[in-house]
Scaffold this active site. Structure first.
Site, PDB file in Angstrom:
ATOM      1  CG  ASP A  83      -1.839  -1.145   1.278  1.00 14.20           C
ATOM      2  OD1 ASP A  83      -2.428  -1.580   0.249  1.00 14.20           O
ATOM      3  OD2 ASP A  83      -1.842  -1.853   2.364  1.00 14.20           O
ATOM      4  CE  LYS A 106       3.349  -2.514  -4.236  1.00 14.37           C
ATOM      5  NZ  LYS A 106       2.737  -2.086  -3.277  1.00 14.37           N
ATOM      6  N   GLY A 134      -4.684  -4.511  -4.436  1.00 12.10           N
ATOM      7  CA  GLY A 134      -4.928  -3.427  -5.397  1.00 12.10           C
ATOM      8  C   GLY A 134      -3.985  -2.304  -5.565  1.00 12.10           C
ATOM      9  CG  HIS A 135      -1.072  -1.175  -7.565  1.00 10.86           C
ATOM     10  ND1 HIS A 135      -0.037  -1.941  -8.118  1.00 10.86           N
ATOM     11  CD2 HIS A 135      -0.954  -2.102  -6.329  1.00 10.86           C
ATOM     12  CE1 HIS A 135       0.859  -2.509  -7.589  1.00 10.86           C
ATOM     13  NE2 HIS A 135       0.259  -2.684  -6.102  1.00 10.86           N
TER      14      HIS A 135
END
Length: 431
Positions: A13, A16, A40-41
């Site tokens: 987190d 990225k 998730g991103h």
């Protein structure tokens, strides 16, 4: 052209997606090498907020080819929903491919994840319950289902594998977890539907990538999660099921270590982690709550609130050395704007000893006390800075001190969610 790896230097987190999206502006290929839909991103563009789960962050550039690599555990229904959601927004997307060697999260994997976490009770690990651990367990035990097994023409082979696998899974469901068994024909029907839908995306990814490198293409590997969640070097057993290190990124992407020139470690200006496990600098007071709300520290995929703490330079230096980072990106500096003073953990104290790296023993990891250095805050808005010189002197000093402590030059500084809100500290970072 050599490869750039972007990876997390903390517990995930770190931002990225934002850094990868920025670097992908000049990239030909972005590869996701590890993890699953649990990681998730988030990318913010002029077209809005995009929450990506398994698709690489470069997908929002039409010129960019994105690849889900062999090291990823793929949930076909989740991936198909993610593709559909992107298409529904009419975004100008790049090309997407999926490795035929990637392992599949089958319907029994999330169930095993859920039932086993329930069985652990208070000793639960805090998994996302999406089946990642059981899927990677099957992979290592050489009984996994791969994307290639789902493709049209592989039905007989898949049936044979599931006829061997399903009795074992159903035995666990019925006799250990006291749940209903799964039906073989229903599984095969679902898998056939997935295979037909995914077939247009499936390639021999490692061959594609090596051909691209031979042709001089610019490749970015976007690792998921963070090094402190690594299966070997993280806070075991409170870790993920794959290797989010530079070495793991090479393995999952089908790239040789000698092809990597640049390793960009991404660090948040403070520290967060999700789930249970050691967290020496955790803040459970009003400052922690302020950072959680200002930073919107809730999981992209799960929505779970993240635990929040001061920057841990002990863990950061450990991950910088372990990954051979050539540079670092420091994100969410603006979240610290209102604080009158900021603490940085510069050491761990365990009894009468001071440690310079995280210990392997879990009980020691849980018992260490952080040694803090206190730096002055700046209490000034940094979100509009266009250069490093635009930042308040105290903010500049904070960045420089973090750089000194981790031993890696900080080339990018995130001061907000938008693409433009990055301070490029060195010209080489734009390459």
């Amino acid at each position: 052209m050599p490869v750039t790896i972007v990876l997390g230097g903390q517990w995930g987190d770190e931002g990225k997606g934002k850094i990868t999206d920025a670097l992908a502006a000049t990239a030909d290929i972005v590869i996701r090498p590890n993890g699953s839909t649990n990681a998730g991103h988030t990318v913010v563009t002029d077209d809005g907020i995009f929450k990506l789960h398994v698709i690489p962050s470069g997908i929002l550039y039409p010129h960019c080819t994105c690849i889900i690599g062999a090291g990823v555990a793929v949930s076909p229904p989740d991936l198909l929903r993610e593709i559909a959601a992107l298409r529904e927004r009419h975004a100008r997307l790049g090309q997407l491919y999926l490795s035929d060697r990637a392992h599949v999260i089958m319907p029994y994997h999330p169930l095993l994840d859920l039932y086993e976490e329930q069985r652990r009770g208070a000793a639960g690990i805090g998994t996302t319950l999406r089946g990642n651990g059981p899927a990677f367990t099957d992979k290592v035990a050489r009984r996994g289902i791969r994307v290639a097994d789902l493709l049209p023409g592989s039905e007989a082979h898949l049936r044979q594998k599931l006829e061997m696998l399903l009795p074992e899974k159903n035995t666990l469901f019925v006799h250990l977890y006291h749940q209903q068994p799964l039906d073989l024909d229903e599984l095969l029907k679902e898998a056939r539907t997935w295979g037909e839908a995914l077939a247009p995306f499936v390639i021999a990814a490692e061959v594609f990538v090596q051909d691209a490198l031979a042709a001089g293409k610019h490749v970015i590997v976007e690792a998921a999660q963070g090094t402190m969640l690594d299966l070997d070097y993280g806070t075991y057993p409170y870790v993920t099921s794959s290797s989010p290190t530079a070495a793991g990124a090479c393995q999952g992407a089908g790239i040789a270590p000698t092809q990597v020139e640049r390793v960009v470690g991404v660090f948040k200006a403070y520290t967060t982690r999700v789930g249970a496990g050691p967290f020496p600098t955790e803040l459970t007071d009003e400052t922690g709550q302020l950072l959680r709300e200002r930073g919107r520290e809730y999981g992209t995929t799960t929505g779970r609130p993240r635990r929040v703490g001061w920057f841990d330079a002990v863990a950061a230096r450990y991950t910088a050395r372990l990954n051979g980072m050539t540079e670092a990106a420091l994100t969410k500096l603006d979240m610290l704007d209102p604080l009158p003073e900021i603490r940085v953990c510069v050491g761990y104290r365990l009894g009468d000893r001071e440690l310079t790296a995280p210990p392997a023993q879990l009980d020691q990891c849980m018992a260490v006390e952080p040694v803090y250095e206190i730096l002055p805050g700046w209490q000034t808005d940094t979100s509009q800075a266009a250069s490093f010189a635009d930042l308040p002197p105290a903010a500049q000093r904070y960045v420089e001190r973090i750089e000194e402590l981790i031993g890696v030059p900080i080339t990018m500084i995130g001061i907000g969610p938008a693409r433009r809100q990055i301070v490029w500290r060195h010209a080489s970072a734009l390459a």
